[in-house]
Design an enzyme around this catalytic site. Structure first.
Site, PDB file in Angstrom:
ATOM      1  N   ARG A 201       0.835  -1.199   0.000  1.00 31.73           N
ATOM      2  CA  ARG A 201       0.000   0.000   0.000  1.00 31.73           C
ATOM      3  C   ARG A 201       0.872   1.253   0.000  1.00 31.73           C
ATOM      4  O   ARG A 201       0.573   2.243  -0.662  1.00 31.73           O
ATOM      5  CB  ARG A 201      -0.939  -0.008   1.212  1.00 31.73           C
TER       6      ARG A 201
ATOM      7  N   LYS B  56      -2.437   6.839   1.253  1.00 27.89           N
ATOM      8  CA  LYS B  56      -2.342   7.198   2.679  1.00 27.89           C
ATOM      9  C   LYS B  56      -1.382   8.380   2.810  1.00 27.89           C
ATOM     10  O   LYS B  56      -0.245   8.227   3.225  1.00 27.89           O
ATOM     11  CB  LYS B  56      -1.870   5.981   3.479  1.00 27.89           C
TER      12      LYS B  56
ATOM     13  N   GLU C  77     -15.987   7.161   4.109  1.00 26.43           N
ATOM     14  CA  GLU C  77     -15.196   6.764   5.280  1.00 26.43           C
ATOM     15  C   GLU C  77     -15.870   7.215   6.567  1.00 26.43           C
ATOM     16  O   GLU C  77     -16.636   8.179   6.583  1.00 26.43           O
ATOM     17  CB  GLU C  77     -13.812   7.435   5.219  1.00 26.43           C
TER      18      GLU C  77
HETATM   19  C1  LIG Z   1      -5.127   3.876   7.470  1.00 28.35           C
HETATM   20  C2  LIG Z   1      -6.539   4.237   7.144  1.00 28.35           C
HETATM   21  C3  LIG Z   1      -7.604   3.318   7.293  1.00 28.35           C
HETATM   22  C4  LIG Z   1      -7.439   1.951   7.909  1.00 28.35           C
HETATM   23  O1  LIG Z   1      -6.583   1.106   7.237  1.00 28.35           O
HETATM   24  P1  LIG Z   1      -5.993  -0.182   7.968  1.00 28.35           P
HETATM   25  O2  LIG Z   1      -5.072  -0.767   6.969  1.00 28.35           O
HETATM   26  O3  LIG Z   1      -7.135  -1.066   8.270  1.00 28.35           O
HETATM   27  O4  LIG Z   1      -5.318   0.296   9.198  1.00 28.35           O
HETATM   28  C5  LIG Z   1      -8.868   3.722   6.890  1.00 28.35           C
HETATM   29  N1  LIG Z   1      -9.091   4.960   6.382  1.00 28.35           N
HETATM   30  C6  LIG Z   1      -8.096   5.867   6.259  1.00 28.35           C
HETATM   31  C7  LIG Z   1      -8.407   7.215   5.713  1.00 28.35           C
HETATM   32  C8  LIG Z   1      -6.796   5.538   6.628  1.00 28.35           C
HETATM   33  O5  LIG Z   1      -5.816   6.450   6.495  1.00 28.35           O
END
Ligand SMILES: *Cc1c(COP(=O)(O)O)cnc(C)c1O
Length: 339
Positions: free
Chosen positions: A82, A184, A220
């Site tokens: 990722r 991210k 989200e």
């Molecule tokens: C990191 C994140 C998540 C959760 O991802 P995981 O891999 O399950 O920790 C969900 N939404 C956003 C906006 C994130 O930055």
């Protein structure tokens, strides 16, 4: 060695310096080998792209202590992949998956004493990140980069067991359909601070973002992914290019289908169709699962299972996932990395 005793049961999510961080530098087109460092400060040019133009990304994962005292990581290769996708999106160099996984193992090992004991609910949070560095005033990718990882012990999110919290939809947008929502990157978080503040001021745990284009579909829940359990027991989660693909979410989908024998669907979830769900939750590494008691949208409150108690399917999903992460339940092949 730190000689301060840590109160594992009362840890929150606050920064503390641990023994070592990992640091690797990208210069002249390649990554150096990287090393562990005692220094928890970074010295960079005041003209770094990460400081002005948001050229940076991060990851979040945890190290878990098993019943027999071993330390293990959960799907670390997925975090590595990722991060590569985040890097591709904002023109930063990829860190090879093996280098990423090895670096996480190294830094966790060097901070072994900070990995909380089994049974406390506390874990070691691992924060890898990358920043653009070097002297660059114009808007363009940086000439140099730092890949860095620090760790800190964090407490169990729910001190008294899983309990539902309430959310409210926001008029603000976190990410655009063709934007950076699936990466991210810090910019998405900067864009979320005001919406979060207003939701908290109204008495909610966080806000729910709807799709930026039509404002009719759930995207989200704060910085976590949404899922709902329909009345006929289907695990449903939104499908959208501006949602961050949560590793927790994909793990829950696998568990729902292969362990609990449920049907799983990734599709549009309309904010006006919450009645089809008997339970709902938000998921991500930090809290694992946050059961959603109610969602308020345009002053109308929709309650799912209960505002006080977690529903049975959400509870089962949570227990299975945490059981796998802490080594009590056998993991699907390739999910666990021993430190
Ligand atoms: C990191 C994140 C998540 C959760 O991802 P995981 O891999 O399950 O920790 C969900 N939404 C956003 C906006 C994130 O930055």
């Amino acid at each position: 060695m730190s000689d301060k005793k840590i109160d594992w049961k009362n840890l929150g999510f606050d920064y503390q310096k641990t023994n070592k961080s990992f640091m690797s530098v990208y210069k002249d087109g390649e990554w150096d080998e990287g090393e562990l460092t005692d220094d928890n400060f970074i010295r960079i040019s005041e003209a770094s792209t990460s400081l002005h133009y948001g050229q940076q990304c991060f990851e979040g994962l945890k190290a878990y202590r098993t019943k027999d005292g071993e330390i293990q990581l959960f799907r670390t290769d997925e975090n590595a992949k990722r991060m590569q996708r985040s890097c591709d999106k904002i023109l930063m160099p990829r860190v090879p998956v093996d280098k990423f996984v090895d670096a996480v193992k190294k830094v966790v090992k060097a901070n072994e004493e900070f990995v909380p004991p089994y049974g406390t609910g506390a874990t070691l949070y691992v924060r890898p990140f990358m920043i653009g560095t070097g002297h660059t005033v114009g808007v363009k990718p940086a000439p140099e980069y730092i890949f860095r990882i620090f760790v800190l012990p964090v407490g169990s999110y729910f001190k008294g067991g899983l309990s539902p919290v309430d959310f409210v939809t926001t008029e603000y947008d976190r990410a655009a359909p063709q934007g950076t929502g699936a990466a991210k990157v810090g910019g998405n978080y900067a864009a979320s601070l005001e919406a979060h503040k207003e939701a908290v001021e109204k008495g909610y745990a966080d806000c729910i973002y709807l799709d930026a284009k039509t404002h009719t579909k759930i995207e989200e829940v704060g910085a976590a992914n949404f899922f709902g359990i329909t009345k006929d027991n289907v695990f449903v989660t939104p499908d959208s290019p501006s949602i961050l693909p949560s590793i927790t979410k994909y793990s829950l989908m696998y568990i729902a289908e292969n362990v609990l024998g449920m049907k799983v669907e990734e599709r549009d979830v309309l904010i006006d169709e919450l009645d089809e769900f008997k339970e709902a939750g938000a998921c991500g590494t930090a809290a694992v699962i946050t059961p959603i008691g109610a969602i308020t949208h345009k002053d109308k409150e929709h309650v799912f299972y209960s505002k006080e108690e977690v529903g049975p399917v959400t509870k089962k999903l949570y227990e299975t996932l945490v059981g796998i992460q802490t080594g009590d339940i056998e993991a699907p092949e390739g999910w666990i990395f021993k430190v």
